[in-house]
Each structure stands twice: as C-alpha cells, then as structure tokens.
Design an enzyme around this catalytic site. Structure first.
Site, short mmCIF file in Angstrom:
data_model
loop_
_atom_site.label_atom_id
_atom_site.label_comp_id
_atom_site.label_asym_id
_atom_site.label_seq_id
_atom_site.Cartn_x
_atom_site.Cartn_y
_atom_site.Cartn_z
N GLU A 1 -2.84 3.12 2.13
CA GLU A 1 -2.42 3.79 0.89
C GLU A 1 -2.57 5.30 1.00
O GLU A 1 -1.70 6.06 0.57
CB GLU A 1 -3.22 3.27 -0.30
CG GLU A 1 -2.74 3.89 -1.62
CD GLU A 1 -3.58 3.49 -2.82
OE1 GLU A 1 -3.63 4.29 -3.78
OE2 GLU A 1 -4.17 2.39 -2.82
N SER B 1 -6.55 -8.76 -3.62
CA SER B 1 -5.62 -9.38 -2.69
C SER B 1 -6.09 -10.76 -2.22
O SER B 1 -5.53 -11.32 -1.28
CB SER B 1 -5.38 -8.46 -1.48
OG SER B 1 -6.61 -8.04 -0.92
N HIS C 1 0.81 -1.22 0.00
CA HIS C 1 0.00 0.00 0.00
C HIS C 1 0.84 1.27 0.00
O HIS C 1 0.32 2.36 -0.23
CB HIS C 1 -0.92 0.01 1.23
CG HIS C 1 -1.74 -1.24 1.36
ND1 HIS C 1 -1.41 -2.25 2.24
CD2 HIS C 1 -2.83 -1.66 0.70
CE1 HIS C 1 -2.29 -3.23 2.12
NE2 HIS C 1 -3.15 -2.90 1.20
N SER D 1 -10.23 -4.57 2.95
CA SER D 1 -9.76 -4.42 1.57
C SER D 1 -10.67 -3.43 0.85
O SER D 1 -11.83 -3.72 0.56
CB SER D 1 -9.78 -5.77 0.85
OG SER D 1 -9.64 -5.60 -0.55
N SER D 2 -10.13 -2.26 0.52
CA SER D 2 -10.92 -1.22 -0.13
C SER D 2 -11.48 -1.69 -1.47
O SER D 2 -12.66 -1.52 -1.75
CB SER D 2 -10.06 0.04 -0.33
OG SER D 2 -10.76 1.02 -1.05
N ASN D 3 -10.64 -2.30 -2.29
CA ASN D 3 -11.12 -2.68 -3.62
C ASN D 3 -12.17 -3.77 -3.56
O ASN D 3 -13.08 -3.83 -4.39
CB ASN D 3 -9.94 -3.07 -4.53
CG ASN D 3 -9.40 -4.46 -4.25
OD1 ASN D 3 -9.89 -5.46 -4.76
ND2 ASN D 3 -8.36 -4.53 -3.42
#
Length: 317
Positions: A132, A274, A80, A229-231
């Site tokens: 990030e 991820s 990140h 996990s953002s995505n």
C-alpha cells in the site's frame, strides 16, 4: 456433564473480511468467470495464504511484476493499490487489466494527487516496503512523497518547503501510533495540511475498537491473520496495550501454542481484515475440542459498507 475445563471465548465483532477485501476477492472470481483461467494477479490479492491458495486452485496465477504476465490474458491489481506506472504499462501492452484497489486506498491516492497539483510535497505515514505504501508513493514523481514510519523519523525529514506540506497515512496503521506521528508532524510543521477525513479505514478502526473493549477481560487474545498483514499485526499490538498479557498472531488453528495458553479461562479471538471467517470457525472448533467453551460476542460496531466491483465485470463478456 463434561470433564473439560470451562473457558469463555470472547469473540470480536466486527472481525475478518472488510468491504475492500471482499470486493477484491470477488473481482478475481468474477474475472475467472468472465474470461476463464488463467487470470493473472499482480501480488497477493489480499494478505492471506488461505485466500490466495483458494483462488489459485480456481485458476488465478499470482506474480510479482507485470512482465511475468502474458499480454493476451487479464491481470488484476491487488487491493493494496499499485504505482501509476503499472496500469500505464498494462495499457501500453494493450492488456485487459482490472484494478482491485480498495476504494479507501484510492481515496488516499486522490488526496495525494490533489496536494501535488496544488504544489505541496507529501509526507506519508506508513511502513517501508508495504504494497500500500509503495502504491501510494508511486502515484507521484520521485521525491514528492517522503516516508515516515516513527515519531523519530519526523525529526530527520528534509523537506523542500516547510510551508507547502501535506500528509497522508497508510490505512491499516494503528490509530494510536498514527496519532503520535501526526502530532509530531504538526509540532514541527505547524502549517502541514492533513486529510479532510481520517485516512485510517473504518474496518481498521472498528476491529481495533472491539479488541480494546475485550482485551482487559482476556487472559490471552489470538488474532487470526497473516504475518505480512499490517492490520492483523496492529491488532496484536492493540491487545497488548489494552492490557492483555498474552496476545499472539496465528494463521490457523494449527498455530495455537496450547502450552503457552496453559490453564487460561478467558480468551479473546478476532481476525484481521483479510482473514476469512472459516479460519475463525476452525479456531473455535479447536477450543471446543479442548475446553467446555462458552462464546461471548463482543460487538462494538455494525458494518454495512459495500463496494461495487468495476463496471467491466458487471458487463457481459
């Protein structure tokens, strides 16, 4: 002949590991191979418990801050990205350190530095507290990067000079959500400078594209990924906006709410950037145990991106 009810499992492609995640995991494994255990890792190398536990079993030690690492052992920085102060402190302590920051995040860091050198204050579109975001904001001195999370935040911005502004984005945000915030920034600050190329990473865009393509045909859609996990969380949102009535984030097959799924006949399945493919296969097997499954691949892009590991890991010990 089977007594199981039929079910179509729409399997997204691409899904799972992106090139940046694959590279980061490889960096930890190569560091262990080169220097032996333990190798310290600042923060989770990627946001996935299965991956972290697997690397821990191989000898990786995960810590929150650099001062938890002994100076005589190597340390890896997560995919990140980290504030500039972290590698600077590692160098001061004469530690072996390897940066596993995704090259696409590094691109954003470079952009941030360029804008600072050219006298612009920076606006970052991202989530407060996300590694990030902290890493990108930490590339510049305090006050030089202003964070916005929503369109409403744009109206509250207090900038030094509205004619000397630029913006960057967290790479894993929803393309649609980012577009709304960018439009708000450009409306309030017409002279604001944006990135030369879209900062949303190719993997985020591709995974969202596959979800958008299959969501209207799915009664339910499951995203394999971690809650931090953002995505992965964005994929759930994208599925819901694309017309899927039931979209859920799961870490593993054991998390599936079979009662909520009921007698569905069409389910979508994808994985965040991820999440390893072994966890997707685990979910497919769980469905096969309960339904007469037909798998339908929904492929909207082919990824051939590869990132090299740092030179220090390609050289002999």
């Amino acid at each position: 002949m089977t007594d199981l009810n039929p079910l179509t499992l729409h399997l997204a492609a691409p899904r799972g590991f992106c090139a940046g995640v694959d590279r980061a995991i490889k960096i930890v494994e190569l560091a262990l191979s080169k220097w032996g255990a333990p190798v310290y890792v600042r923060h989770e190398i990627v946001h996935n418990r299965y991956v972290v536990d697997d690397l821990r079993a191989k000898g990786a030690v995960f810590v929150e801050e650099l001062d938890e690492c002994p100076p005589d052992r190597p340390v890896v920085f997560s995919a990140h990205g980290v504030p500039k102060a972290v590698p600077a402190e590692a160098s001061r302590r004469e530690m072996i350190h390897v940066d596993a920051t995704c090259p696409l995040v590094t691109k954003v860091h470079i952009e941030a530095g360029r804008h600072f050198e050219e006298g612009r204050q920076l606006v970052m579109i991202g989530h407060a507290g996300h590694p990030e975001t902290l890493g990108t904001m930490g590339q510049l001195p305090p006050g030089e990067v202003l964070l916005v999370e929503t369109v409403a935040d744009v109206g509250q911005l207090e900038v030094r000079d509205p004619d000397r502004l630029a913006f960057v984005t967290q790479t894993t945000l929803s393309v649609d959500d980012t577009a709304d915030i960018v439009a708000a920034l450009q409306a309030r600050f017409p002279g604001i400078e944006g990135p030369h190329r879209e900062d949303i990473c190719y993997a985020t865009t591709n995974r969202q594209g596959a979800v958008k393509a299959m969501a209207p045909d799915c009664e339910a859609l499951l995203v394999v990924g971690a809650p931090n996990s953002s995505n992965s969380k964005r994929l759930v949102e994208v599925a819901a906006k694309a017309g899927c009535a039931y979209a859920q984030l799961i870490q593993r097959a054991a998390d599936i709410d079979w009662r909520a799924l009921g007698d569905v006949r069409s389910v979508g399945l994808t994985a965040g950037a991820s999440a390893p493919e072994v966890l997707v296969e685990e979910v497919v097997d769980a469905f096969r145990a309960r339904f007469d499954v037909t798998v339908r691949l929904v492929e909207t892009a082919v990824e051939r991106v590869e990132f090299k590991v740092p030179r220090v890991l390609r050289e002999p010990a």
